[in-house]
Scaffold this active site. Structure first.
Site, mmCIF file in Angstrom:
data_model
loop_
_atom_site.group_PDB
_atom_site.id
_atom_site.type_symbol
_atom_site.label_atom_id
_atom_site.label_comp_id
_atom_site.label_asym_id
_atom_site.label_seq_id
_atom_site.Cartn_x
_atom_site.Cartn_y
_atom_site.Cartn_z
ATOM 1 N N GLU A 27 -2.796 -4.985 33.320
ATOM 2 C CA GLU A 27 -3.174 -6.080 34.223
ATOM 3 C C GLU A 27 -2.453 -7.378 33.874
ATOM 4 O O GLU A 27 -1.873 -7.508 32.792
ATOM 5 C CB GLU A 27 -4.683 -6.307 34.185
ATOM 6 C CG GLU A 27 -5.191 -6.783 32.834
ATOM 7 C CD GLU A 27 -6.495 -7.562 32.938
ATOM 8 O OE1 GLU A 27 -6.503 -8.593 33.632
ATOM 9 O OE2 GLU A 27 -7.487 -7.145 32.306
ATOM 10 N N LYS A 163 -16.996 -7.140 29.040
ATOM 11 C CA LYS A 163 -16.931 -8.324 28.188
ATOM 12 C C LYS A 163 -18.334 -8.731 27.749
ATOM 13 O O LYS A 163 -19.266 -8.747 28.548
ATOM 14 C CB LYS A 163 -16.255 -9.458 28.952
ATOM 15 C CG LYS A 163 -14.758 -9.207 29.079
ATOM 16 C CD LYS A 163 -14.068 -10.380 29.679
ATOM 17 C CE LYS A 163 -14.467 -10.544 31.124
ATOM 18 N NZ LYS A 163 -13.590 -9.864 32.053
#
Ligand code: PSU
Ligand code: MN
Length: 307
Positions: A27, A163
């Protein structure tokens, strides 16, 4: 499947795809929005080198001038790492980027979509987005577009969990409701990004790249479709104690709420603030897990290409 006209393949990526060699998508939102200069450029280069060293071809994905680039040159990587007005591109941002010829960095969702267009089945990232938390505790209504993308787009996403700035139980529940297989890689637990353990048990486990490849084949051959999340704990030497991280995260979430930070600005704000509050410890863990995930993803891509 015809190649969409808005895709531009880097020559080495094109050659690898033609030859049926293993590829790993990477990414670019982590480069433009996730990490500060110059760590971001160093990291982007290191991830590509890691994938290559493991025997696969890296394809960092980003938008330049409204075209989706599958694989970037050194100059293009540097442009993304330094440019100021780079759009953070998730599913809904593609039409804007196309029509307005924007430069854009793809999130997990955006990268999955582009990897699928390009015919790449394995993608390495740090941590996926998920259900945010409120400062008062409990889940927020802010849910990352990464989650619905996992439910719909057939790409293997290799990550260190979601996360830790997120509501991890709520994120796992969302994935269960929407039928996304979540596989622990050499672990029975959902990793907590900076920390190796979250206390949240997973139901599926794979101990080798071959086992992951078999799960992905079973998913796709069955016609069930959608993506699969492969969760690799942060390497032990870089992992952080969960309680220390938790203090910094709680403070960052509180501050974001007070300052009214929302939408696509929230995740970059929280990542940067937690890095400041932990004096860079979280950043070191973030870099180590990204590199480790790239390595594991390359091994999975090789196992998938082998059968
Ligand atoms: N993981 C990281 N750093 C990041 C991100 C993930 O270690 O910067 C990015 C990814 O691109 C992910 C995005 O898709 O954050 C999630 O943003 P949001 O919560 O706005 O969907
Ligand atoms: Mn969001």
């Amino acid at each position: 499947m015809p190649t969409p006209p808005f895709l531009v393949f880097h020559p080495t990526v094109h050659a690898a795809l033609d030859a049926g060699r293993p590829l790993v998508a990477l990414e670019s939102a982590v480069i433009s929005h996730g990490l500060p200069w110059p760590d971001n450029l160093a990291l982007a280069r290191r991830l590509e080198a890691t994938v290559r060293a493991a025997g696969a071809e890296p394809a960092t994905i980003a938008l330049l001038d409204g075209k989706v680039h599958i694989g970037l040159s050194e100059a293009q990587l540097e442009h993304l790492a330094t440019a100021k007005s780079v759009l953070k591109v998730s599913r809904r941002d593609f039409p804007v980027a196309f029509a307005q010829r924007r430069d854009g960095a793809t999130t997990v969702a955006g990268t999955m979509i582009a990897a699928h267009w390009a015919g790449i089945r394995v993608f390495a990232t740090g941590g996926i987005g998920g259900v945010h938390r409120t400062a008062g505790g409990g889940p927020s209504t802010d849910i990352s577009a990464d989650l619905p993308e996992l439910a719909r787009t057939p790409v293997i996403v290799v990550c260190a969990g979601a996360k830790a700035i997120l509501d991890l139980p709520a994120t796992l529940e969302w994935l269960e409701t929407h039928g996304v297989p979540v596989v622990g890689y050499q672990t029975d637990e959902f990793p907590a990004f900076y920390s190796r353990s979250s206390g949240l048990k997973l139901e599926a486990r794979a101990d080798s790249p071959t086992e992951v490849a078999a799960l992905a084949r079973a998913l796709w051959d069955s016609g069930l479709g959608g993506g699969m999340l492969v969760c690799v704990p942060c390497p032990a030497e870089a992992a952080q104690p969960a309680d220390e991280m938790e203090r910094a995260i709680a403070a960052a979430v509180q501050e974001a709420e007070e300052r009214g930070i929302r939408g696509k600005d929230l995740t970059p704000f929280l990542l940067a603030r937690v890095a400041e509050l932990t004096h860079g410890e979280s950043k070191a863990a973030n870099l180590a897990l990204l590199q480790n995930n790239a390595h594991v993803a390359a091994q999975i891509a090789i196992a998938l290409a082998a059968n």
